[in-house]
Enzyme design. Structure first.
Site, short mmCIF file in Angstrom:
data_model
loop_
_atom_site.label_atom_id
_atom_site.label_comp_id
_atom_site.label_asym_id
_atom_site.label_seq_id
_atom_site.Cartn_x
_atom_site.Cartn_y
_atom_site.Cartn_z
N GLU A 154 0.83 -1.21 0.00
CA GLU A 154 0.00 0.00 0.00
C GLU A 154 0.87 1.26 0.00
OE1 GLU A 154 -2.89 -0.24 3.16
OE2 GLU A 154 -4.19 -1.50 1.94
N GLU A 311 -6.69 -7.53 -0.66
CA GLU A 311 -7.06 -7.55 0.77
C GLU A 311 -8.49 -7.07 0.91
OE1 GLU A 311 -4.76 -5.07 3.39
OE2 GLU A 311 -2.87 -5.63 2.48
C1 GAL Z 1 -4.13 -2.57 5.01
C2 GAL Z 1 -2.74 -3.15 5.12
C3 GAL Z 1 -2.68 -4.43 5.93
C4 GAL Z 1 -3.53 -4.30 7.15
C5 GAL Z 1 -4.94 -3.94 6.77
C6 GAL Z 1 -5.88 -3.82 7.95
O1 GAL Z 1 -4.05 -1.19 4.95
O2 GAL Z 1 -2.17 -3.35 3.86
O3 GAL Z 1 -1.34 -4.69 6.25
O4 GAL Z 1 -2.99 -3.32 7.97
O5 GAL Z 1 -4.93 -2.70 6.12
O6 GAL Z 1 -7.17 -3.41 7.58
#
Ligand code: GAL
Length: 669
Positions: A154, A311
């Site tokens: 990110e 994610e």
């Molecule tokens: C994203 C990140 C992950 C985790 C996740 C939690 O921003 O890439 O590592 O922190 O959020 O929601």
């Protein structure tokens, strides 16, 4: 935008997660892998925050843990989305080189202890990170388990804007390239105002905290610079990998509410695969519709090609003021909504819920409570469904409408000194998108200037900043027969953030057939009624129709008598203008009328708004996704094999409350 697209090959729809084995012992890894197989997980992202595990000092690499984890995953047939590990610098690096730490706008350095504590312009950070990437790519570049390279994590989530002296020098270099002469820079930033004229390049700083509002041209260019700076960082990592590996390279975007740090239109072409992270944001009025918007925008970045959901969450996150769990079936609907809108992979953050660290209260595929839980059962159920719908992979979403989206317009419109701070760019975009979504009209989300020949309807919400050329693409397309809907706060400034004079909507004015003279924003809760009886909020404006037909007008408020909704017959097409923010139901009615003008109908009238219907197509085969967010079962016209339940639809299919059905049909067009 050109694109690389070396699509990552995967059989069917990928299912996976972030996996952080370094937080656990090898005995736990064995259980993890057995449970991953039970759930159908076939792609895991590892080493995302691995730096301190792999490297304990300059040149001191130890890949033992990673070798072991990769070998175990490989033996289990699970493919690896391999992080370069550079996302968070280890303590040994920031101790030796505190100058790599980022600086906030007020000139204070951020300490280590969180994550992503590095300055995007730091050559010291870059050289240390690239040494790690080289060693990692050297070791695993040809490993058969590695399906994808995951650069950093990110990028720009926390550190996009760094105001340190190193960043200042890099900003000046970037400005010299963009403007060549100080006169051009002074002109672009309007530095005649408030005695800000520069006589020497060295006088120029990043827009650090000032005593009054900062120069908006400088702020806008700092956003552009910062996005470019991180892109150049991405490119540097990708080059190191590509010299050592044939495996596709990507990084996870944050196409999600509130994060505006990078102009992904300029990034997308450099990714082998477009990957996105998305989390429901319960601070928004309608997080589920925002999910669809983000998925459509991600597909836009992929130029319609399949993309990867890198994610999302099974349940609650841990970073909102109130972290709501998902309702039963919601994670499944969310996942399949992404697939409906073009994702060929569904991954979660994270595999096993942490018991320590900042994210120990973040949901995971394997919750703290273990496998005898509703959450785990849903994870296994989803894995089964993704297996059964594997043939959907590679098909493309069908859309006849588009919404124009611009990160530059977002940056420029959220200037410190603007007509109303009660409205942000995304409020305008989400409202317009939400109206189309409520009608069941699938949209592509496109960049300003994108080709529009596939569409009958194009909506331009609040495109505050637009170049004359990009505006002309829209108005020319409408003149040639398209139906255009432009909403307020569009066509206000050019790419140098300079106001178009002669009546607002600038380069759209002639096509729209309206001239707006003055903004008249309202406070939240102030009533605003239109002549049709519709109600609106927050925005009105004083103006007049020049050639347009007035469809609706303000009857009260500061712009009483001015047009609120107009339609201009424009060449072979039509150009509509909406000068206010109607309530959701009224906006939906307006969108229905404009869509009908374009010959688009949307979802059948007897179906509820809470039913999401999206089609993906490959050749003569359609996959009709019916996602029922509502409390009642819905019957949908469909004929073909239903892939979720393995039944056959002979004319209709029943979608139970909260369920999803995916029907393979013969393509209708
Ligand atoms: C994203 C990140 C992950 C985790 C996740 C939690 O921003 O890439 O590592 O922190 O959020 O929601």
């Amino acid at each position: 935008m050109t694109t690389r697209y070396r699509p990552f090959t995967h059989e069917g729809i990928a299912y996976g997660c972030d996996y952080n084995p370094e937080q656990w012992t090898p005995e736990v890894w064995d259980e993890d892998i057995a449970l991953m197989r039970e759930a159908g997980v076939d792609l895991v992202a590892i080493n995302i925050f691995g730096w301190a595990h792999v490297q304990s000092g300059p040149g001191e690499f130890d890949f033992t843990l990673l070798d072991d984890v990769i070998a175990r995953l490989h033996a289990a047939g699970i493919r690896v989305n391999l992080g370069t590990g550079t996302s968070s610098p280890p303590a040994w690096l920031t101790r030796a080189h505190p100058e790599v730490l980022p600086m906030a706008a007020d000139g204070t350095r951020r300490f280590p202890g969180g994550r992503q504590a590095w300055c995007p312009s730091s050559p010291v950070f870059r050289s240390a990170a690239l040494a790690l990437v080289a060693a990692t790519a050297e070791r695993y570049g040809a490993h058969p388990a590695v399906a994808l390279w995951h650069v950093s994590n990110e990028l720009g989530c926390h550190n996009a804007l760094c105001y340190c002296d190193v960043s200042a020098a890099a900003f000046r270099r970037w400005l010299r390239e963009r403007y060549e002469t100080l006169a051009a820079l002074n002109g672009a930033w309007g530095t005649a105002f408030w005695s800000q004229t520069y006589h020497d390049w060295e006088e120029i700083l990043p827009p650090r905290a000032t005593i009054s509002s900062r120069n908006p041209g400088q702020v806008l260019d700092f956003h552009r610079f910062s996005s470019d700076e991180l892109l150049s960082y991405y490119r540097a990592e990708a080059d190191v990998i590509r010299a050592r590996s044939e495996v596709p390279v990507t990084t996870n975007f944050m196409v999600t509410a509130h994060i505006d740090s990078l102009d992904y239109w300029s990034w997308a072409g450099e990714m082998d695969v477009i990957a996105n992270d998305h989390y429901l944001d319960h601070r928004l009025g309608d997080p589920t519709t925002e999910l669809s918007f983000a998925a459509d925008l991600t597909r836009g970045l992929a130029q319609g090609a399949p993309w990867l959901l890198m994610e999302h969450s099974v349940g609650a996150v841990n970073w909102q003021p109130l972290n709501k769990p998902k309702a039963p079936g919601e994670a499944l609907r969310n996942s399949l909504t992404h697939v409906a809108r073009g994702a060929d992979g569904v991954c979660f953050f994270q595999w096993r819920a942490s018991v320590q660290g900042s994210e120990k209260f973040h949901s995971a595929m394997l919750p703290h409570a273990g496998t005898d839980t509703a959450g785990w059962r849903e994870v296994v159920e989803l894995g089964g469904i993704l297996d059964r719908i594997g043939e959907v992979a590679g098909s493309r979403v069908v859309a006849e409408a588009a919404v124009v989206f611009s990160w530059e317009a977002w940056w420029a419109s959220q200037n410190e000194s603007r007509p109303s701070s009660h409205l942000g760019y995304l409020d305008k975009v989400h409202a317009a998108y939400g109206a189309l979504h409520a009608l069941g009209i699938t949209v592509d989300v496109v960049a300003p200037g994108a080709p529009l020949s596939d569409y009958r309807l194009v909506v331009v919400p609040g495109l505050h900043l637009v170049s004359p050329a990009d505006a002309a693409v829209l108005t020319d397309w409408a003149r040639d027969g398209g139906t255009l809907l432009v909403t307020f706060d569009s066509g206000i400034v050019d790419t140098a953030d300079r106001v178009y004079t002669g009546g607002y909507t600038g380069p759209f004015r002639e096509a729209l057939g309206v001239a707006v003279e003055e903004f008249a924003p309202l406070a939240p809760g102030e009533p605003l009624t239109l002549s049709s009886g519709r109600t609106a909020t927050l925005w009105s404006e004083r103006g007049r129709a020049t050639t347009a037909e007035v469809v609706d007008a303000f009857v009260d408020g500061p712009a009483a008598g001015s047009p609120a909704l107009t339609r201009n017959a424009w060449g072979e097409g039509a150009a509509w203008y909406l000068a206010t923010l109607p309530g959701a139901a009224d906006f939906r009615d307006i969108a229905r009328r404009v869509a009908a003008d374009a010959g688009l109908i949307g979802r059948a009238d007897d179906l509820p708004d809470s039913l999401d219907l999206v089609r993906r197509r490959r050749g003569a085969t359609d996959y009709l996704f019916a996602i029922n967010h509502g409390p009642d079962a819905v019957s949908v016209a469909a004929r073909g094999d239903e892939l979720v339940t393995g039944s056959t639809a002979g004319g209709t299919v029943t979608v139970p409350a909260g369920a999803v059905r995916i029907i393979r049909e013969e393509a209708t067009a």
